[in-house]
Design an enzyme around this catalytic site. Structure first.
Site, PDB file in Angstrom:
ATOM      1  CB  SER A 166      -0.935   0.003   1.215  1.00 26.82           C
ATOM      2  OG  SER A 166      -0.210  -0.197   2.403  1.00 26.82           O
TER       3      SER A 166
ATOM      4  CG  ASN B 224      -4.364  -5.001  12.405  1.00 25.95           C
ATOM      5  OD1 ASN B 224      -3.700  -4.918  11.373  1.00 25.95           O
ATOM      6  ND2 ASN B 224      -4.735  -6.151  12.933  1.00 25.95           N
TER       7      ASN B 224
ATOM      8  CB  THR C  11     -42.420  23.950  -9.551  1.00 29.41           C
ATOM      9  OG1 THR C  11     -43.531  24.444 -10.295  1.00 29.41           O
ATOM     10  CG2 THR C  11     -42.264  24.777  -8.274  1.00 29.41           C
ATOM     11  CG  HIS C  12     -43.379  20.572 -12.457  1.00 30.23           C
ATOM     12  ND1 HIS C  12     -43.555  19.236 -12.180  1.00 30.23           N
ATOM     13  CD2 HIS C  12     -44.142  21.242 -11.546  1.00 30.23           C
ATOM     14  CE1 HIS C  12     -44.408  19.099 -11.181  1.00 30.23           C
ATOM     15  NE2 HIS C  12     -44.766  20.308 -10.754  1.00 30.23           N
TER      16      HIS C  12
ATOM     17  CB  SER D  21     -15.580  25.863 -28.982  1.00 29.77           C
ATOM     18  OG  SER D  21     -15.498  25.050 -30.131  1.00 29.77           O
TER      19      SER D  21
ATOM     20  CE  LYS E  89     -20.026  25.846 -27.672  1.00 33.67           C
ATOM     21  NZ  LYS E  89     -21.065  24.886 -27.493  1.00 33.67           N
TER      22      LYS E  89
ATOM     23  CG  ASN F 132     -18.042  25.596 -24.409  1.00 32.56           C
ATOM     24  OD1 ASN F 132     -19.131  25.963 -24.850  1.00 32.56           O
ATOM     25  ND2 ASN F 132     -17.120  25.021 -25.155  1.00 32.56           N
TER      26      ASN F 132
ATOM     27  CD  GLU G  97     -20.161  21.827 -19.637  1.00 32.11           C
ATOM     28  OE1 GLU G  97     -20.885  21.272 -20.460  1.00 32.11           O
ATOM     29  OE2 GLU G  97     -19.103  22.413 -19.966  1.00 32.11           O
TER      30      GLU G  97
ATOM     31  CE1 TYR H 266      -6.319  -3.645   8.353  1.00 28.69           C
ATOM     32  CE2 TYR H 266      -5.516  -5.878   8.020  1.00 28.69           C
ATOM     33  CZ  TYR H 266      -5.594  -4.559   7.613  1.00 28.69           C
ATOM     34  OH  TYR H 266      -4.968  -4.162   6.459  1.00 28.69           O
TER      35      TYR H 266
ATOM     36  CD  GLN I 129      -3.013  -2.485   1.730  1.00 30.92           C
ATOM     37  OE1 GLN I 129      -2.392  -2.829   2.727  1.00 30.92           O
ATOM     38  NE2 GLN I 129      -2.666  -2.884   0.524  1.00 30.92           N
TER      39      GLN I 129
HETATM   40  N1  ARG Z   1      -1.265  -1.448   4.990  1.00 33.11           N
HETATM   41  C1  ARG Z   1      -2.211  -2.010   5.892  1.00 33.11           C
HETATM   42  C2  ARG Z   1      -3.577  -1.368   5.662  1.00 33.11           C
HETATM   43  O1  ARG Z   1      -3.646  -0.320   5.148  1.00 33.11           O
HETATM   44  C3  ARG Z   1      -1.814  -1.769   7.292  1.00 33.11           C
HETATM   45  C4  ARG Z   1      -2.391  -2.763   8.258  1.00 33.11           C
HETATM   46  C5  ARG Z   1      -1.840  -4.094   7.973  1.00 33.11           C
HETATM   47  N2  ARG Z   1      -2.206  -5.045   8.947  1.00 33.11           N
HETATM   48  C6  ARG Z   1      -2.100  -6.362   8.741  1.00 33.11           C
HETATM   49  N3  ARG Z   1      -2.478  -7.135   9.685  1.00 33.11           N
HETATM   50  N4  ARG Z   1      -1.649  -6.849   7.614  1.00 33.11           N
HETATM   51  O2  ARG Z   1      -4.609  -1.924   5.966  1.00 33.11           O
END
Ligand code: ARG
Length: 490
Positions: free
Chosen positions: A20, A121, A166-167, A288, A294, A296, A301, A328, A333
Site C-alpha cells: 500500500s 491495525n 417548479t417542473h 471552443s 463559444k 463554455n 460542468e 481487521y 486497505q
Molecule cells: N497497509 C495495511 C492497511 O492499510 C496496514 C495494516 C496491515 N495489517 C495487517 N495485519 N496486515 O490496511
C-alpha cells in the site's frame, strides 16, 4: 516485518501488488505523529527510558526531513516528493513499515523498540482518523468561504427578482437573494453534518493492539491527548476494524457534492442564450477549438461531474465494509484510496468555487424581466380573491379564466381591464391591480422562510451571523488541535 515465521520469500508480483506504500505514503505526517504518541505511551509504561524516548522522538522528527531530502536529491523535479519516496524505498510495504525502516537508519536499533505493544491495525485506523479529521477541517473552511461568497452575491442582488421554477416551468417570482440563500441553507446542513462526523470520529484507536487491546498496560490517554483526540476508543475490536468515520465523511461529501452539482446545473442553464441570466466569468470559462463564438461553462460542468465521483467514493467504502467479519481484514486497505480521492476532489472543487461564485455577474435586468412575464403573479391574484371572501378553489378557477383571456389576447393579468375581470366575478375591484404588482407578489409571501423583501433582508443578516459563528467554531477546533503535537515537550 514477519521474517521469523516464514521460510519462503513472497512471490515478487504478489509482493508488489499488495503493497500500500504507493498510496499510503501520503499518511507520512499522520504516521509520524501517531508513532510519537505511541512512543510517549510506551515510555510511560517503562519500555523506554527518558533518554531513549528523547532519542526516539528526535529521530521521528527527522523522518520527514530526511525522507524528503533523499527524495529531492535523487529524483530532482522529475517526480513528486511522495512518488520519489516510494521509488526510493521499494522494500517498504506500507507507511508503517517505511517509518520504522527510516527511523532505524536514523537512530539504529533503538528504533526496533517502537513497535512494542502496537499493531499496524491500530496504526492505520489512527492515521486514517487523523487524515479524515484534517480533511474535514479543510472542507469546513472551504464551506465557510463559499457561504460568504453566496451571501455577498445575495447582498449585491438586493431587491432583484427572478422567476422561480417548479417542473422547470416558471412558477412565482422570488428575490435572486432568496434563491442564493437556498444554497446557503444546504451548505449550513453540510457544515453541521461534517462537524457532527468530526465529533463522532474524534477518538483515538492507539492502544487497541491487533484486535484485543495492547499487550502492555498502556495509559491510552497519553496518546489520545498527544494527538488531540477527545478520548481513547472504547472497544479494541471495533477500533481496529471500524471505518464509519470514513464512510460518514464520504457520505457527507457525497451530499455536499449533490448540492454543488445542483448549483452547477442551475448556473449552466442560466448561462445559456435561452435563459440569458448570467455572463460566465471569462477567467473561469473556456472557448471552443471549433466554434469561435463559444464560451463554455467548463467549471460548472466539471464540478457537476466530480460530484458523481464523490457519490462513488461513499458507495465504494460501504461496499468494502459490508459483510466484513470482525476485526481487521486486509480488505480495509482498499478503503484508503476512496477517502483520499474524496478529500482531493472536494478540496479541488472548493479551491475554485468560492472565487468563481464571487466573480459571477448575473444579468439582473434579464432576470427581472423574465419574472414579469408568464402570469407568475397568478397565485398572488388568486390570493387577492380569497381576501375578498372567495374560496381558494373558486379563486383559482376565476384567475385561471383570466389567464386564459390573457393568453388569447397576448396580455398579462395587470393588462386586463377591470370590466373584463369582473366578467369572471364581481369580487374584482380596482385594488386588484395593486395586488398583482411585482412588489406585492413578492411581499405577500410574508412568512418565515418566504421571499417577501423584508423577510429576505433579515434572512441575509441571519445567514451572515451564522457564517461568522460557524467560522468561530471551526477556528476553536483547529486551535484545540494544532499546538499539541508541536509543543508537548519530552
Ligand atoms: N497497509 C495495511 C492497511 O492499510 C496496514 C495494516 C496491515 N495489517 C495487517 N495485519 N496486515 O490496511
Amino acid at each position: 516485518m514477519w521474517s521469523g515465521r516464514f521460510r519462503e520469500p513472497l512471490d515478487p508480483r504478489f509482493e508488489a501488488w499488495q503493497r500500500s506504500f504507493p498510496f499510503d505514503v501520503r499518511l507520512l505526517p499522520q504516521e509520524v505523529a501517531a508513532s510519537k504518541a505511541h512512543a510517549r505511551m510506551i515510555a510511560a509504561a517503562g519500555i523506554l527510558s527518558d533518554a531513549e524516548l528523547a532519542a526516539m522522538l528526535d529521530g521521528l522528527d527527522r523522518v520527514i526531513p530526511s525522507a524528503t531530502e533523499a527524495a529531492r536529491s535523487t529524483a530532482g523535479e522529475a517526480l513528486s516528493t511522495d512518488a520519489a519516496i516510494v521509488a526510493l524505498n521499494p522494500q517498504a510495504e506500507d507507511i508503517h513499515h517505511f517509518v520504522e525502516l527510516t527511523l532505524t537508519k536514523l537512530i539504529g536499533d533503538l528504533a526496533l523498540k517502537l513497535h512494542t505493544g502496537r499493531s499496524r491495525n491500530e496504526q492505520i485506523a489512527t492515521d486514517m482518523r487523523l487524515f479524515v479529521r484534517d480533511a474535514i477541517d479543510e472542507t469546513l473552511g472551504g464551506l465557510i468561504e463559499w457561504r460568504k461568497a453566496l451571501i455577498e452575491q445575495a447582498r449585491v442582488a438586493d431587491n432583484s427578482v427572478m422567476p422561480s421554477y417548479t417542473h422547470l416551468q416558471r412558477a412565482e417570482p422570488v428575490l435572486v437573494a432568496h434563491w442564493l440563500l437556498a444554497y446557503v441553507s444546504m451548505l449550513e446542513r453540510d457544515f453541521s453534518r461534517l462537524l457532527d462526523c468530526r465529533k463522532r470520529m474524534n477518538l483515538c484507536p492507539l492502544g487497541s493492539g491487533a484486535i484485543a487491546g495492547a499487550t502492555l498496560a498502556l495509559d491510552r490517554n497519553i496518546a489520545a491527548e498527544a494527538l488531540s483526540f477527545e478520548a481513547p476508543t472504547p472497544n479494541s475490536m471495533d477500533a481496529t476494524s471500524d471505518r464509519d468515520f470514513a464512510i460518514e465523511f464520504t457520505q457527507a461529501l457525497a451530499t455536499l457534492g449533490l448540492h454543488i452539482s445542483r448549483f452547477a446545473e442551475e448556473l449552466t442553464l442560466h448561462s445559456t442564450a435561452e435563459f440569458g441570466f448570467l455572463d460566465l466569468p471569462e477567467r473561469f470559462s473556456t472557448g471552443s477549438s471549433a466554434m469561435p463564438q463559444k464560451k463554455n461553462p467548463d467549471l460548472t460542468e466539471l464540478i457537476r461531474g466530480k460530484s458523481g465521483r464523490l457519490q462513488g467514493t461513499a458507495i465504494t467504502l460501504a461496499t468494502i465494509l459490508k459483510g466484513l467479519p470482525l476485526a481487521y481484514n486486509k480488505d480495509l486497505q482498499e478503503g484508503q484510496e476512496p477517502v483520499f480521492d474524496a478529500a482531493d476532489t472536494i478540496s479541488g472543487i472548493l479551491a475554485v468555487l468560492p472565487d468563481f461564485t464571487q466573480a459571477l455577474r448575473f444579468r439582473l435586468d434579464a432576470m427581472n424581466a423574465a419574472a414579469q412575464k408568464g402570469y407568475l403573479n397568478a397565485m398572488a391574484a388568486a390570493t387577492y380573491l380569497t381576501h375578498k371572501g372567495v374560496p381558494f378553489r373558486k379563486a383559482h378557477e376565476k384567475i385561471g379564466q383570466a389567464v386564459r383571456l390573457g393568453l388569447e389576447s397576448g396580455r398579462e393579468l395587470n393588462e386586463l381591464t377591470l370590466d373584463e375581470l369582473r366578467g369572471f366575478g364581481d369580487e374584482f375591484e380596482a385594488d386588484f391591480f395593486d395586488a398583482v404588482t411585482l412588489e406585492a407578489t413578492l411581499d405577500c409571501h410574508d412568512v418565515i422562510g418566504g421571499t417577501a423583501r423584508s423577510r429576505v433582508k433579515s434572512a441575509i443578516e441571519d445567514a451572515s451571523r451564522r457564517v461568522v459563528s460557524d467560522a468561530a467554531v471551526l477556528a476553536s477546533k483547529k486551535s484545540a488541535k494544532l499546538p499539541v503535537e508541536r509543543t508537548v515537550s519530552v
